[in-house]
Design an enzyme around this catalytic site. Sequence first.
Site, PDB file in Angstrom:
ATOM      1  N   LYS A  34      16.797  -0.128   2.155  1.00 24.78           N
ATOM      2  CA  LYS A  34      15.442   0.597   1.231  1.00 24.78           C
ATOM      3  C   LYS A  34      15.371   2.028   1.079  1.00 24.78           C
ATOM      4  CE  LYS A  34      12.076   1.312  -1.865  1.00 24.78           C
ATOM      5  NZ  LYS A  34      11.861   1.037  -3.055  1.00 24.78           N
ATOM      6  N   THR A  44       6.962   0.889   1.463  1.00 28.58           N
ATOM      7  CA  THR A  44       7.926   1.403   1.778  1.00 28.58           C
ATOM      8  C   THR A  44       6.980   2.933   2.684  1.00 28.58           C
ATOM      9  OG1 THR A  44       8.713   1.447  -0.510  1.00 28.58           O
ATOM     10  CG2 THR A  44       9.974   3.169   1.286  1.00 28.58           C
ATOM     11  N   LEU A  97       0.473  -1.188   0.052  1.00 27.13           N
ATOM     12  CA  LEU A  97       0.110  -0.591   0.031  1.00 27.13           C
ATOM     13  C   LEU A  97       1.172   1.640  -0.268  1.00 27.13           C
ATOM     14  CD1 LEU A  97      -2.483  -1.670   2.377  1.00 27.13           C
ATOM     15  CD2 LEU A  97      -3.190  -1.210   0.362  1.00 27.13           C
TER      16      LEU A  97
HETATM   17  P1  NAP Z   1       0.235   3.085  -6.049  1.00 30.10           P
HETATM   18  O1  NAP Z   1       0.189   1.595  -7.275  1.00 30.10           O
HETATM   19  O2  NAP Z   1      -0.314   4.270  -6.256  1.00 30.10           O
HETATM   20  O3  NAP Z   1      -0.723   1.727  -4.983  1.00 30.10           O
HETATM   21  C1  NAP Z   1      -1.236   2.096  -3.672  1.00 30.10           C
HETATM   22  C2  NAP Z   1      -1.477   0.910  -3.517  1.00 30.10           C
HETATM   23  O4  NAP Z   1      -2.198   1.661  -1.858  1.00 30.10           O
HETATM   24  C3  NAP Z   1      -3.661   1.225  -4.048  1.00 30.10           C
HETATM   25  O5  NAP Z   1      -3.464   0.130  -3.599  1.00 30.10           O
HETATM   26  C4  NAP Z   1      -4.135   2.043  -3.139  1.00 30.10           C
HETATM   27  O6  NAP Z   1      -5.538   2.573  -2.974  1.00 30.10           O
HETATM   28  C5  NAP Z   1      -3.507   1.654  -1.779  1.00 30.10           C
HETATM   29  N1  NAP Z   1      -3.999   2.282  -0.811  1.00 30.10           N
HETATM   30  C6  NAP Z   1      -3.947   3.940  -0.747  1.00 30.10           C
HETATM   31  N2  NAP Z   1      -4.173   4.307  -0.023  1.00 30.10           N
HETATM   32  C7  NAP Z   1      -5.024   3.351   0.873  1.00 30.10           C
HETATM   33  C8  NAP Z   1      -5.872   3.515   1.956  1.00 30.10           C
HETATM   34  N3  NAP Z   1      -6.172   4.641   2.960  1.00 30.10           N
HETATM   35  N4  NAP Z   1      -6.621   2.403   2.626  1.00 30.10           N
HETATM   36  C9  NAP Z   1      -6.329   1.212   1.377  1.00 30.10           C
HETATM   37  N5  NAP Z   1      -5.395   1.305   0.151  1.00 30.10           N
HETATM   38  C10 NAP Z   1      -4.944   2.336   0.349  1.00 30.10           C
HETATM   39  O7  NAP Z   1       1.872   2.762  -5.314  1.00 30.10           O
HETATM   40  P2  NAP Z   1       2.660   1.423  -6.110  1.00 30.10           P
HETATM   41  O8  NAP Z   1       3.399   2.219  -6.737  1.00 30.10           O
HETATM   42  O9  NAP Z   1       1.975   0.267  -6.615  1.00 30.10           O
HETATM   43  O10 NAP Z   1       3.713   1.693  -4.665  1.00 30.10           O
HETATM   44  C11 NAP Z   1       2.664   0.621  -3.589  1.00 30.10           C
HETATM   45  C12 NAP Z   1       4.003   0.727  -2.557  1.00 30.10           C
HETATM   46  O11 NAP Z   1       5.498   0.507  -2.913  1.00 30.10           O
HETATM   47  C13 NAP Z   1       4.828   2.371  -2.123  1.00 30.10           C
HETATM   48  O12 NAP Z   1       4.553   2.283  -1.076  1.00 30.10           O
HETATM   49  C14 NAP Z   1       5.715   2.644  -3.182  1.00 30.10           C
HETATM   50  O13 NAP Z   1       6.435   3.530  -2.175  1.00 30.10           O
HETATM   51  C15 NAP Z   1       6.427   1.141  -3.242  1.00 30.10           C
HETATM   52  N6  NAP Z   1       7.458   1.157  -4.697  1.00 30.10           N
HETATM   53  C16 NAP Z   1       6.788   1.364  -5.327  1.00 30.10           C
HETATM   54  C17 NAP Z   1       7.564   1.495  -6.549  1.00 30.10           C
HETATM   55  C18 NAP Z   1       7.572   1.290  -7.983  1.00 30.10           C
HETATM   56  O14 NAP Z   1       8.299   1.738  -8.531  1.00 30.10           O
HETATM   57  N7  NAP Z   1       6.140   1.964  -7.979  1.00 30.10           N
HETATM   58  C19 NAP Z   1       8.579   0.417  -6.062  1.00 30.10           C
HETATM   59  C20 NAP Z   1       9.484   0.150  -4.810  1.00 30.10           C
HETATM   60  C21 NAP Z   1       8.011   0.330  -3.908  1.00 30.10           C
HETATM   61  P3  NAP Z   1      -6.188   2.611  -4.208  1.00 30.10           P
HETATM   62  O15 NAP Z   1      -6.173   1.832  -5.826  1.00 30.10           O
HETATM   63  O16 NAP Z   1      -7.729   2.159  -4.384  1.00 30.10           O
HETATM   64  O17 NAP Z   1      -5.909   3.709  -4.438  1.00 30.10           O
END
Ligand code: NAP
Length: 288
Positions: free
Chosen positions: A169, A94, A64
Amino acid sequence: MRVTVLGTGIMGAAMARNLLRAGHEVTVWNRSARRATPLAEEGARVAGSPLDAVAGAEVVLTMLTDGAAVEEVMADEGTLGALPEGCVWIQASTVGVDACERLAALAEEAGVPFVDAPVSGTRQPAEKGELMILASGPEELQERCAPVFDAIGSTTRWVGPAGAGTRFKLVMNAWVLILNSGIAETLTVARGLGFLPEQVLEAIAGGPLDSAYAQLKGRLMIEGEFEPSFPLKHARKDAQLVLEAARRELPLLEAVAEQLEHAEALGYGDADLAATIRGLTDVPARAD
Ligand code: NAP
């Protein structure tokens, strides 16, 4: 294994797909159902709530946005208390040092085995199952987690007790964020001095100044292609997490955080991190 993925955004959906490909029984839940339902076609059970999603799970993986979202889903909604006996919680989002400590404490209170395992790598490595897992937690859980990590990543580094993964990280993110801003500014300088930004990527290609990341993000910056792999708003969050955790002056990262805030204020929060360059090019050139 019966694995539940809570959060099927960019990263969580890709992880769930690779768990399915590896033959695991996968249940998914996402706050906005539209991001979870397509996974049903690939064999996942799509649950209507986190509580329903964790029923029968051997491993629960959270992916998330940040610590507050993870706490809301796992603690406020009572999910932690509903985990089957012995089910391991792999926390891969993260969340930063303070939130990780808090989540570990909540897990301990609930008697849930906790593994802090953020990942390095973005959308494409996640889709290919080539993430680097920065795992941390009790040694006796390593074997249990291995089938999950093998499905979603190409490398697993166990870096210490829970919390160490999160700290490592942040180290990796410091590097990624500095690289990204470095590329954005270098291409902007090239343009300002009358060169094509492509000339920079050509000049560094294959030499000691090159990096695969510079070529990848540089190309996206030049093409103005900002389909999100790593949403800029998450990068801004991560810059803050590094600054908070480091507890020292980090002038470069402070400037990076400001650049990201500026690009977000211009409306690029949901765009890819590469859109950092828009925050620079939108600034008018100085007259002197
Ligand atoms: P994302 O596509 O924006 O997904 C975020 C997720 O969190 C979605 O499923 C969203 O649900 C959910 N969410 C946010 N607030 C919420 C809440 N209050 N209650 C329930 N669900 C909630 O982001 P992502 O890129 O997959 O990133 C996810 C995590 O991985 C983050 O911590 C990010 O920093 C980390 N990360 C990302 C990358 C990258 O390159 N993208 C790489 C390494 C680590 P909805 O769909 O309903 O909004």
